[in-house]
Scaffold this active site. Structure first.
Site, PDB file in Angstrom:
ATOM      1  N   ARG A  54     133.408 -84.954 120.600  1.00  0.00           N
ATOM      2  CA  ARG A  54     132.496 -85.642 119.703  1.00  0.00           C
ATOM      3  C   ARG A  54     131.374 -84.719 119.224  1.00  0.00           C
ATOM      4  O   ARG A  54     131.133 -84.577 118.020  1.00  0.00           O
ATOM      5  CB  ARG A  54     131.897 -86.817 120.470  1.00  0.00           C
ATOM      6  CG  ARG A  54     130.890 -87.640 119.757  1.00  0.00           C
ATOM      7  CD  ARG A  54     130.300 -88.646 120.743  1.00  0.00           C
ATOM      8  NE  ARG A  54     131.360 -89.410 121.375  1.00  0.00           N
ATOM      9  CZ  ARG A  54     131.893 -90.491 120.836  1.00  0.00           C
ATOM     10  NH1 ARG A  54     131.457 -90.910 119.678  1.00  0.00           N
ATOM     11  NH2 ARG A  54     132.847 -91.139 121.455  1.00  0.00           N
ATOM     12  N   THR A  55     130.716 -84.055 120.138  1.00  0.00           N
ATOM     13  CA  THR A  55     129.611 -83.168 119.783  1.00  0.00           C
ATOM     14  C   THR A  55     130.099 -81.986 118.943  1.00  0.00           C
ATOM     15  O   THR A  55     129.491 -81.602 117.946  1.00  0.00           O
ATOM     16  CB  THR A  55     128.914 -82.646 121.060  1.00  0.00           C
ATOM     17  OG1 THR A  55     128.470 -83.760 121.832  1.00  0.00           O
ATOM     18  CG2 THR A  55     127.722 -81.768 120.720  1.00  0.00           C
ATOM     19  N   LYS A  84     136.928 -63.627 133.588  1.00  0.00           N
ATOM     20  CA  LYS A  84     137.014 -62.275 134.149  1.00  0.00           C
ATOM     21  C   LYS A  84     135.684 -61.839 134.738  1.00  0.00           C
ATOM     22  O   LYS A  84     135.523 -60.692 135.136  1.00  0.00           O
ATOM     23  CB  LYS A  84     137.451 -61.284 133.069  1.00  0.00           C
ATOM     24  CG  LYS A  84     138.841 -61.568 132.526  1.00  0.00           C
ATOM     25  CD  LYS A  84     139.218 -60.546 131.455  1.00  0.00           C
ATOM     26  CE  LYS A  84     140.547 -60.918 130.798  1.00  0.00           C
ATOM     27  NZ  LYS A  84     140.678 -60.312 129.459  1.00  0.00           N
ATOM     28  N   ARG A 106     127.907 -75.182 124.400  1.00  0.00           N
ATOM     29  CA  ARG A 106     127.961 -76.251 125.385  1.00  0.00           C
ATOM     30  C   ARG A 106     128.361 -75.607 126.699  1.00  0.00           C
ATOM     31  O   ARG A 106     129.317 -74.820 126.741  1.00  0.00           O
ATOM     32  CB  ARG A 106     129.032 -77.257 124.975  1.00  0.00           C
ATOM     33  CG  ARG A 106     129.401 -78.265 126.029  1.00  0.00           C
ATOM     34  CD  ARG A 106     128.483 -79.454 125.939  1.00  0.00           C
ATOM     35  NE  ARG A 106     128.926 -80.587 126.698  1.00  0.00           N
ATOM     36  CZ  ARG A 106     128.528 -81.824 126.449  1.00  0.00           C
ATOM     37  NH1 ARG A 106     127.685 -82.066 125.454  1.00  0.00           N
ATOM     38  NH2 ARG A 106     128.932 -82.823 127.187  1.00  0.00           N
ATOM     39  N   HIS A 134     120.097 -81.671 126.289  1.00  0.00           N
ATOM     40  CA  HIS A 134     121.057 -81.930 125.211  1.00  0.00           C
ATOM     41  C   HIS A 134     120.202 -82.337 124.012  1.00  0.00           C
ATOM     42  O   HIS A 134     120.214 -83.484 123.571  1.00  0.00           O
ATOM     43  CB  HIS A 134     122.022 -83.042 125.623  1.00  0.00           C
ATOM     44  CG  HIS A 134     123.186 -83.214 124.684  1.00  0.00           C
ATOM     45  ND1 HIS A 134     123.377 -82.435 123.572  1.00  0.00           N
ATOM     46  CD2 HIS A 134     124.229 -84.099 124.696  1.00  0.00           C
ATOM     47  CE1 HIS A 134     124.486 -82.822 122.949  1.00  0.00           C
ATOM     48  NE2 HIS A 134     125.012 -83.823 123.611  1.00  0.00           N
TER      49      HIS A 134
END
Lengths: 307, 307, 307
Positions: A54-55, A84, A106, A134
């Protein structure tokens, strides 16, 4: 200019951002094609260490409507050099070399996005870092209230659902404390009540609040009812949310006609679908506002870069 | 306007769609850049709940060649709010807020795409829903026949491979029943024969058909041989498809020079690569037609939106 | 024109490619918008059978900055028709039908990209095929040296890290052997020394080399120190790389002021972050050069197609 936390904005900056958002929203309704010229060919990278479809799609749509190209990775945690052992500082320093105009990150761990931002000159936008911030969610929530009431002061806001774990309700409470005269009502079961750190935060800033477990009483004079998702696995044994804190037509009857009902989505059973057509139900509008707030943020960043 | 099933098109609409597809195909060969202006800056979201790289890339290419931006998620089932219990209705209502011009949905469960379409005004295109519909596949198959023969009537079509489980052969049989004078030959082993529901469908519409297990006899007067993938795990014990129903140069010899060989791809052993250079082998052309049919559908949808 | 191996370029072609890369880099710094017009609307497909976020984003950024649309799949191995047994030849023949202007392929198996290229007329670029080739990495390494020294001859190059398993050090050694007067120093522990096939390759072309396990001696007269990642699980028991072959400020002191330090990234502990601000540290520049080399390759391919 990085967007790391909703706290970074002054009241004045918030009002400027919201005015810009509103003007973009109107222009978009009139003439998409004009906006499409704004940042033509500029490049946005969306670097998601955990999926949040959604974001990601909201940011990508915001960018695409302004003519930007979007380059994305859906699950960088598993796929990228991170596996890694590369630090996020190195990762963004490499991405910086690819000359993007902004990078949306994110991350599943708190603080990682801020670490990335400290390592680069490319504008970084935090799209959620674990239990941390957020900011675009907080901004779209606040914008939705501002858009509807034309102000962020002297409002009675009911926060419901899982106030203990929910990041959005916590952030909204903090943002509301920046404005005068608001009063918050925490309407949930004791097991999911708002934590003390937020109450302390409100106390420090002189914002009033109360706990009211009865939905009818809580909703009576509401301006905003902000409801959040309840995860079944977090409910105490024997508690069925749909019999208590689910909003249906009957519960809507407790609210004034002038109130609005918000929810960060996704919702499950805590708001019945029969409520969707009630004009006070604003959660889909709210999601759409998210895209316009993101357009305003990207536009602010890219316009600054040009200057 | 949603594209949910090949059945939704009248014969007249099919012919219009195919004429448009053909004209796009010719224009594209002459001047890609003109087509690039058609839907410049319009936004397509591809929402795939299960991966189907071929279909997704075909839609994305179709959109890109018309100047659209494509925003996609490869595996929404695992990644999106669906995992948190969100309904597909809510998901598309949120996407609608991002102002895409169309949304292509692939879903693992039958009927979910239609549910999505019922919940939104944004044009939804079904890119396959479980065992349900996959209208763009049916349309590209039919278009390929129409393009080659200039008609969809009075043809002798051989359907082979796994007719019991294969969605494409079932759909093609149904579409052929809309046109006059076609005759279908089911050419496979008894264990993978076409199911009775389709035979009943053909009976109801007066389309003639027969079962003919011998490849040589089946192919003798064919206009179209439509072959489908055989999954080894579905073959009865002791049956090796390459010894029976695999098409090689020898099997091509059973077909008239005027016939065409089609396959929805991917193919494994059921068509030998030695056949690829035979001018009658149309399966790669057929895959390419898929992109042009999708361009025509998107163009139809977006042109309507403009009006 | 396919890009399958760095070996395919003559010295003259390399010099032309590097001159083009350099001119693109300068133009990009002056006016991004001009470059954005170059290949407007052309379509690049990135088909990755295994994830390599860095390489994919570098190609995608290169394409986006030149106005191309990028259509990608992150993990084709798991998702695509390959899982159903389709050959890579069939896959690219289908993609060819979608009319991309180039296809970038990353594959986990050596030779698969070359097989794909042999099956299609669409330009294929190898973005790494297992233990095989990764030509754009070799080209960006070489370009970085050329860019800094204005030549690829008569240089003293130190190769360090895991020379036994590292593809990049092996490829660089081979490319350096095409130019006159270079001398290579292999600086690592015996267990990770360069393999005999490369030494034989250098012998055949008359390029001189030596093994020098002492870092101070190895670095003394270096022009280039090319360091590579050491995977802990490949180190002999009891060997801690940070105590021996990790480059820190002290190790930088062994190098002449005129030398440059390169690394293909990601790096873990083998180069300390305290080195990053040393002007001789070129590994981030090197990563950025990768995007410009890819722009030059795409530009070469697409300009040819136009003619």
């Amino acid at each position: 200019m990085h967007i790391l936390s909703a706290d970074q904005f002054t009241k004045k900056q918030l009002e400027e951002l919201f005015a810009l958002t509103s003007s973009i929203q109107q222009k978009f309704a009139q003439d998409k094609n004009e906006i499409l010229q704004w940042h033509k060919g500029r490049v946005l990278i969306t670097l998601f260490y955990e999926p949040s479809t959604r974001t990601r799609l909201s940011f990508a749509s915001a960018a695409a409507h302004m003519g930007m190209s979007v380059i994305s990775t859906e699950n960088a945690r598993e796929f990228s050099s991170a596996a890694k052992g590369e630090t996020i500082e190195d990762t963004v320093r490499v991405l910086e070399q690819y000359a993007p105009d902004a990078v949306v990150i994110r991350h599943h761990e708190t603080g990682e996005v801020a670490r990335a931002a400290a390592a680069t000159n490319v504008p970084i936008i935090n799209a959620g870092d674990g239990k941390g911030e957020h900011p675009t969610q907080s901004l779209l929530d606040t914008y939705t209230i501002w858009q509807h009431f034309g102000k962020l002061t002297n409002l009675r806001i009911i926060l419901g659902g899982d106030l203990l774990h929910g990041r959005t309700a916590r952030s909204l409470a903090k943002l509301l404390a920046c404005f005068e005269g608001n009063h918050i009502v925490f309407n949930t079961i004791p097991e999911l009540q708002m934590a003390d750190d937020i109450k302390q935060y409100l106390d420090d800033r002189g914002l009033t609040y109360e706990e009211e477990s009865d939905m009818k009483k809580a909703f009576a004079q509401a301006d905003v009812v902000y409801w959040t998702r309840l995860q079944k696995e977090r409910l105490p044994e024997g508690v069925h949310i749909d019999q208590t804190y689910a909003i249906d037509t009957k519960a809507m009857g407790y609210m004034p006609d002038t109130a609005i009902l918000m929810h960060p989505l996704p919702r499950v059973d805590e708001i019945a679908t029969e409520v969707d057509n009630d004009p006070r139900a604003k959660y889909f509008t709210q999601a759409g506002n998210g895209m316009f707030v993101r357009m305003a943020l990207l536009d602010t960043i890219l316009t600054r870069l040009k200057q």
